[in-house]
Design a protein around this motif. Sequence first.
Motif, short mmCIF file in Angstrom:
data_model
loop_
_atom_site.label_atom_id
_atom_site.label_comp_id
_atom_site.label_asym_id
_atom_site.label_seq_id
_atom_site.Cartn_x
_atom_site.Cartn_y
_atom_site.Cartn_z
N PRO A 115 0.88 26.04 -42.48
CA PRO A 115 -0.01 25.44 -41.49
C PRO A 115 -1.41 25.18 -42.07
N SER A 116 -2.02 24.09 -41.61
CA SER A 116 -3.39 23.77 -42.01
C SER A 116 -4.35 24.63 -41.19
N GLU A 117 -5.62 24.56 -41.51
CA GLU A 117 -6.63 25.28 -40.74
C GLU A 117 -6.61 24.83 -39.28
N ASP A 118 -6.47 23.52 -39.05
CA ASP A 118 -6.42 23.00 -37.68
C ASP A 118 -5.17 23.48 -36.96
N ASP A 119 -4.05 23.55 -37.68
CA ASP A 119 -2.81 24.06 -37.07
C ASP A 119 -3.00 25.51 -36.62
N TRP A 120 -3.60 26.33 -37.48
CA TRP A 120 -3.83 27.74 -37.12
C TRP A 120 -4.74 27.83 -35.90
N ALA A 121 -5.80 27.04 -35.89
CA ALA A 121 -6.74 27.07 -34.75
C ALA A 121 -6.02 26.72 -33.45
N ALA A 122 -5.17 25.71 -33.49
CA ALA A 122 -4.42 25.31 -32.29
C ALA A 122 -3.44 26.39 -31.87
N GLN A 123 -2.76 27.01 -32.83
CA GLN A 123 -1.80 28.08 -32.51
C GLN A 123 -2.52 29.26 -31.84
N PHE A 124 -3.64 29.69 -32.42
CA PHE A 124 -4.36 30.82 -31.84
C PHE A 124 -4.96 30.48 -30.49
N ALA A 125 -5.38 29.23 -30.30
CA ALA A 125 -5.93 28.83 -29.00
C ALA A 125 -4.90 28.96 -27.89
N ASN A 126 -3.63 28.84 -28.24
CA ASN A 126 -2.56 28.95 -27.24
C ASN A 126 -2.17 30.39 -26.91
N VAL A 127 -2.57 31.34 -27.74
CA VAL A 127 -2.09 32.72 -27.50
C VAL A 127 -3.20 33.74 -27.28
N LEU A 128 -4.43 33.41 -27.59
CA LEU A 128 -5.54 34.35 -27.44
C LEU A 128 -6.39 34.02 -26.21
N PRO A 129 -6.98 35.04 -25.60
CA PRO A 129 -7.86 34.76 -24.45
C PRO A 129 -9.08 33.98 -24.88
N SER A 130 -9.61 33.20 -23.97
CA SER A 130 -10.79 32.36 -24.28
C SER A 130 -12.03 33.19 -24.41
#
Length: 130
Positions: A115-130
Amino acid sequence: GTLKGGGPGSIEISQSRDSTQTPTLTRAYYAKVIQKDLVNWQLLFDCDTQGVVLTPGDTAQGPGFRAVFTSTSPNAEPGDSGRVGVAQALVRSLALPNAGGAEFGVNTASARQPPSEDDWAAQFANVLPS
């Protein structure tokens, strides 16, 4: 789930920023330690399943009764977690302020590149609280 695969096989590959380098174990490891089948499914798995899918909480799908068949599959199967993806997710989560105490699953996905840096950011945005 099933933890499968290897990891960076040499210091040169593990420190390389070259996206064409596939993070696998050393050739000697594949040839001498784990090459017991006609086809080296571990090497195939490491090369073809570099994608990651994060799931919130403890909701990652497991292999169920198919585990005996999928555990030696070179493909991304339900319940698989590749060692490289799990390690990357763990280390990356340590740098995120909202990851403390959060639970997420790490599944493997078919991909020839990590995964790219953007892919990781999107993945974590879906599973971590804001």
